[in-house]
Design a protein around this motif. Structure first.
Motif, PDB file in Angstrom:
ATOM      1  N   LYS A  26       0.840  -1.197   0.000  1.00 35.23           N
ATOM      2  CA  LYS A  26       0.000   0.000   0.000  1.00 35.23           C
ATOM      3  C   LYS A  26       0.874   1.245   0.000  1.00 35.23           C
ATOM      4  O   LYS A  26       1.962   1.242   0.562  1.00 35.23           O
ATOM      5  CB  LYS A  26      -0.924   0.015   1.225  1.00 35.23           C
ATOM      6  CG  LYS A  26      -1.983  -1.085   1.220  1.00 35.23           C
ATOM      7  CD  LYS A  26      -2.840  -1.002   2.454  1.00 35.23           C
ATOM      8  CE  LYS A  26      -3.903  -2.099   2.475  1.00 35.23           C
ATOM      9  NZ  LYS A  26      -4.756  -2.011   3.680  1.00 35.23           N
ATOM     10  N   LYS A  71      -1.438   8.066  -0.179  1.00 34.57           N
ATOM     11  CA  LYS A  71      -1.850   9.045  -1.182  1.00 34.57           C
ATOM     12  C   LYS A  71      -2.997   9.876  -0.603  1.00 34.57           C
ATOM     13  O   LYS A  71      -4.057   9.336  -0.260  1.00 34.57           O
ATOM     14  CB  LYS A  71      -2.311   8.329  -2.462  1.00 34.57           C
ATOM     15  CG  LYS A  71      -2.587   9.270  -3.624  1.00 34.57           C
ATOM     16  CD  LYS A  71      -3.043   8.480  -4.842  1.00 34.57           C
ATOM     17  CE  LYS A  71      -3.372   9.418  -5.992  1.00 34.57           C
ATOM     18  NZ  LYS A  71      -3.923   8.700  -7.154  1.00 34.57           N
ATOM     19  N   LYS A  95      -3.412   3.561  -0.247  1.00 37.41           N
ATOM     20  CA  LYS A  95      -4.011   2.995  -1.450  1.00 37.41           C
ATOM     21  C   LYS A  95      -3.287   1.711  -1.840  1.00 37.41           C
ATOM     22  O   LYS A  95      -2.053   1.659  -1.809  1.00 37.41           O
ATOM     23  CB  LYS A  95      -3.930   3.996  -2.608  1.00 37.41           C
ATOM     24  CG  LYS A  95      -4.645   5.309  -2.349  1.00 37.41           C
ATOM     25  CD  LYS A  95      -6.138   5.181  -2.532  1.00 37.41           C
ATOM     26  CE  LYS A  95      -6.835   6.541  -2.390  1.00 37.41           C
ATOM     27  NZ  LYS A  95      -8.279   6.453  -2.610  1.00 37.41           N
ATOM     28  N   LYS A  96      -4.035   0.690  -2.220  1.00 33.72           N
ATOM     29  CA  LYS A  96      -3.433  -0.576  -2.648  1.00 33.72           C
ATOM     30  C   LYS A  96      -2.803  -0.433  -4.030  1.00 33.72           C
ATOM     31  O   LYS A  96      -3.410   0.117  -4.936  1.00 33.72           O
ATOM     32  CB  LYS A  96      -4.491  -1.687  -2.687  1.00 33.72           C
ATOM     33  CG  LYS A  96      -4.856  -2.237  -1.325  1.00 33.72           C
ATOM     34  CD  LYS A  96      -5.789  -3.427  -1.480  1.00 33.72           C
ATOM     35  CE  LYS A  96      -6.139  -4.022  -0.113  1.00 33.72           C
ATOM     36  NZ  LYS A  96      -7.030  -5.205  -0.253  1.00 33.72           N
ATOM     37  N   ALA A  97      -1.594  -0.962  -4.149  1.00 30.75           N
ATOM     38  CA  ALA A  97      -0.924  -0.995  -5.459  1.00 30.75           C
ATOM     39  C   ALA A  97      -1.152  -2.384  -6.051  1.00 30.75           C
ATOM     40  O   ALA A  97      -0.229  -3.156  -6.259  1.00 30.75           O
ATOM     41  CB  ALA A  97       0.561  -0.716  -5.285  1.00 30.75           C
ATOM     42  N   ASN A  98      -2.430  -2.710  -6.309  1.00 35.30           N
ATOM     43  CA  ASN A  98      -2.807  -4.086  -6.664  1.00 35.30           C
ATOM     44  C   ASN A  98      -2.839  -4.368  -8.162  1.00 35.30           C
ATOM     45  O   ASN A  98      -3.419  -5.342  -8.615  1.00 35.30           O
ATOM     46  CB  ASN A  98      -4.159  -4.442  -6.030  1.00 35.30           C
ATOM     47  CG  ASN A  98      -5.247  -3.448  -6.382  1.00 35.30           C
ATOM     48  OD1 ASN A  98      -5.010  -2.502  -7.126  1.00 35.30           O
ATOM     49  ND2 ASN A  98      -6.422  -3.642  -5.838  1.00 35.30           N
ATOM     50  N   SER A  99      -2.224  -3.506  -8.954  1.00 38.81           N
ATOM     51  CA  SER A  99      -2.066  -3.775 -10.383  1.00 38.81           C
ATOM     52  C   SER A  99      -0.748  -3.140 -10.821  1.00 38.81           C
ATOM     53  O   SER A  99      -0.262  -2.198 -10.186  1.00 38.81           O
ATOM     54  CB  SER A  99      -3.213  -3.187 -11.203  1.00 38.81           C
ATOM     55  OG  SER A  99      -3.099  -1.773 -11.278  1.00 38.81           O
ATOM     56  N   LYS A 128      -0.202  -1.348 -13.355  1.00 36.62           N
ATOM     57  CA  LYS A 128      -0.456   0.022 -13.803  1.00 36.62           C
ATOM     58  C   LYS A 128      -0.438   0.991 -12.624  1.00 36.62           C
ATOM     59  O   LYS A 128       0.189   2.056 -12.687  1.00 36.62           O
ATOM     60  CB  LYS A 128      -1.802   0.077 -14.531  1.00 36.62           C
ATOM     61  CG  LYS A 128      -2.043   1.377 -15.283  1.00 36.62           C
ATOM     62  CD  LYS A 128      -3.315   1.306 -16.093  1.00 36.62           C
ATOM     63  CE  LYS A 128      -3.545   2.597 -16.868  1.00 36.62           C
ATOM     64  NZ  LYS A 128      -4.772   2.548 -17.681  1.00 36.62           N
ATOM     65  N   LYS A 129      -1.127   0.619 -11.538  1.00 38.30           N
ATOM     66  CA  LYS A 129      -1.160   1.464 -10.342  1.00 38.30           C
ATOM     67  C   LYS A 129       0.226   1.555  -9.701  1.00 38.30           C
ATOM     68  O   LYS A 129       0.674   2.634  -9.309  1.00 38.30           O
ATOM     69  CB  LYS A 129      -2.147   0.888  -9.317  1.00 38.30           C
ATOM     70  CG  LYS A 129      -3.607   1.148  -9.635  1.00 38.30           C
ATOM     71  CD  LYS A 129      -4.473   0.577  -8.522  1.00 38.30           C
ATOM     72  CE  LYS A 129      -5.956   0.768  -8.827  1.00 38.30           C
ATOM     73  NZ  LYS A 129      -6.796   0.165  -7.760  1.00 38.30           N
ATOM     74  N   LYS A 172       2.501   3.783 -11.594  1.00 38.28           N
ATOM     75  CA  LYS A 172       2.079   5.180 -11.443  1.00 38.28           C
ATOM     76  C   LYS A 172       2.578   5.743 -10.117  1.00 38.28           C
ATOM     77  O   LYS A 172       3.051   6.883 -10.060  1.00 38.28           O
ATOM     78  CB  LYS A 172       0.548   5.255 -11.512  1.00 38.28           C
ATOM     79  CG  LYS A 172       0.016   6.660 -11.732  1.00 38.28           C
ATOM     80  CD  LYS A 172      -1.489   6.638 -11.949  1.00 38.28           C
ATOM     81  CE  LYS A 172      -2.036   8.045 -12.176  1.00 38.28           C
ATOM     82  NZ  LYS A 172      -3.509   8.031 -12.380  1.00 38.28           N
ATOM     83  N   PHE A 173       2.487   4.956  -9.057  1.00 37.19           N
ATOM     84  CA  PHE A 173       2.966   5.395  -7.744  1.00 37.19           C
ATOM     85  C   PHE A 173       4.473   5.658  -7.770  1.00 37.19           C
ATOM     86  O   PHE A 173       4.958   6.641  -7.219  1.00 37.19           O
ATOM     87  CB  PHE A 173       2.653   4.344  -6.668  1.00 37.19           C
ATOM     88  CG  PHE A 173       1.195   4.269  -6.277  1.00 37.19           C
ATOM     89  CD1 PHE A 173       0.421   5.415  -6.200  1.00 37.19           C
ATOM     90  CD2 PHE A 173       0.599   3.057  -5.985  1.00 37.19           C
ATOM     91  CE1 PHE A 173      -0.922   5.360  -5.842  1.00 37.19           C
ATOM     92  CE2 PHE A 173      -0.741   2.975  -5.628  1.00 37.19           C
ATOM     93  CZ  PHE A 173      -1.502   4.134  -5.561  1.00 37.19           C
ATOM     94  N   ALA A 225       1.677   0.883 -18.641  1.00 39.11           N
ATOM     95  CA  ALA A 225       2.194   1.437 -17.400  1.00 39.11           C
ATOM     96  C   ALA A 225       3.519   2.156 -17.587  1.00 39.11           C
ATOM     97  O   ALA A 225       3.797   3.138 -16.916  1.00 39.11           O
ATOM     98  CB  ALA A 225       2.364   0.312 -16.372  1.00 39.11           C
TER      99      ALA A 225
END
Length: 349
Positions: free
Chosen positions: A69, A72, A77-81, A83-84, A87-88, A106
């Motif tokens: 996580k 944010k 927020k979970k970074a469960n993909s 792409k996410k 981005k983080f 990504a």
């Protein structure tokens, strides 16, 4: 006299110690690492190896730790993909990402080369792609850089095979009307459409050989047919964001070239790359072993029939997908031509 002298010396030493500035011990920087590898997969084990080796090589300087996580706007927020997660890292909310599936979107569009179906069909070709001179490693670095990332290293996620539940297949037309599941939402989906198939879970899947061969519960549909060669090859990239000042300060140094400020890895950065190389070596070893074990299981149980596909026919049917990539992504044509030389895929050119 001796007692008085020793007392005076002791007092002087204490006074001197009090006047001297205290030695500051610099604390280790915490480096957060994000990845979304399947549990017990070759990639997950390799990612853990990277963290372990980085901690060993950079002990006293940095402490690497996996996070799931990211904070944010005062919330976790979970970074469960992928792409996410990417981005983080791009926005320096986390430090390092190990990214694979959905990588093209990504990181940078030219990396969709790894979404091209039936392009890379064996480990020799796949490994050659990562070579500095013969492969496309320089282009992977360039694409990562233009996507505002710094490439630390590459790893092997593995191959994806085509499998169906009921219907056998040897050529693209055999897939017409079938609903086939895939984790890739880009060009792999486009290729299914080109063969007359649809995206869904009813009739088949594109997955690792380990997933295809695994034991399933009685109520779960098990594949009955699998392609003799893989449909897709997916690497993984170890990256950090260019905006991350902490990472650049720790692992890079600036220099001037042709009047422009550029960056290169310092001694700490070289250690980080070394840790990535060790993890990469393990990822290739484990991915190969997984495929070998899965093939042995398939051959022994004989519940899944191996389909010797018409590879040229599938490549020809994929021509539309290849051309779409070449025509719509800047730099894709040159990359495809380079990969074609490695794999010998001229169909659809």
């Amino acid at each position: 006299m001796l007692k008085k002298t020793s007392k005076l010396l002791g007092a002087s030493a204490i006074a001197l110690a009090l006047t001297m500035p205290a030695t500051v011990v610099k604390a280790e920087e915490t480096i957060s690492v994000i990845y979304n590898a399947p549990k017990k997969s070759a990639l997950e084990k390799a990612a853990k190896k990277f963290i372990k080796e980085a901690n060993k090589m950079l002990a006293g300087t940095a402490k690497f730790k996996r996070v799931k996580k990211v904070r944010k706007k005062k919330k976790l927020k979970k970074a469960n993909s992928d792409k996410k997660a990417a981005k983080f890292v791009k926005k320096a909310k986390a430090d390092i990402v190990i990214v694979s599936s959905d990588m093209a979107k990504a990181v940078r569009a030219p990396l969709a080369i790894f979404e091209m179906p039936w392009l890379v069909t064996n480990s020799v070709e796949a490994e050659m792609l990562h070579d500095k001179k013969k492969g496309i490693l320089k282009k992977i670095k360039r694409a990562s850089s233009r996507g505002k990332f710094v490439l630390v290293g590459t790893m092997n996620r593995g191959f994806g095979y085509l499998a169906t539940y009921k219907k056998p297949f040897t050529k693209p037309s055999d897939l017409k009307g079938l609903w086939i599941n895939t984790d890739n939402s880009g060009y792999v989906k486009k290729s299914l459409k080109a063969y007359g198939a649809k995206y869904g879970v009813l009739d088949g899947m594109i997955a690792s050989l380990k997933t295809i061969a695994k034991k399933r519960k009685s109520y779960m549909a098990a594949p009955k047919y699998v392609s003799n060669v893989p449909m897709t090859y997916t690497p993984a990239l170890i990256l950090f964001g260019k905006k991350n000042k902490k990472m650049k300060k720790l692992f890079m140094t600036s220099y001037m070239k042709k009047g422009k400020k550029r960056w290169k890895f310092n001694e700490n950065g070289k250690k980080l790359i070394k840790a990535a190389k060790k993890a990469s070596k393990l990822s290739w070893k484990l991915a190969t072993e997984n495929d070998q074990k899965a093939w042995a299981k398939i051959m022994k149980k004989k519940k899944i029939k191996v389909q010797k596909i018409d590879l040229n026919a599938f490549r020809k049917a994929s021509g539309k997908v290849y051309r779409h990539f070449e025509g719509n992504v800047n730099g894709a044509f040159g990359t495809m031509q380079q990969v074609r030389k490695i794999t010998g895929v001229m169909a659809g050119s």
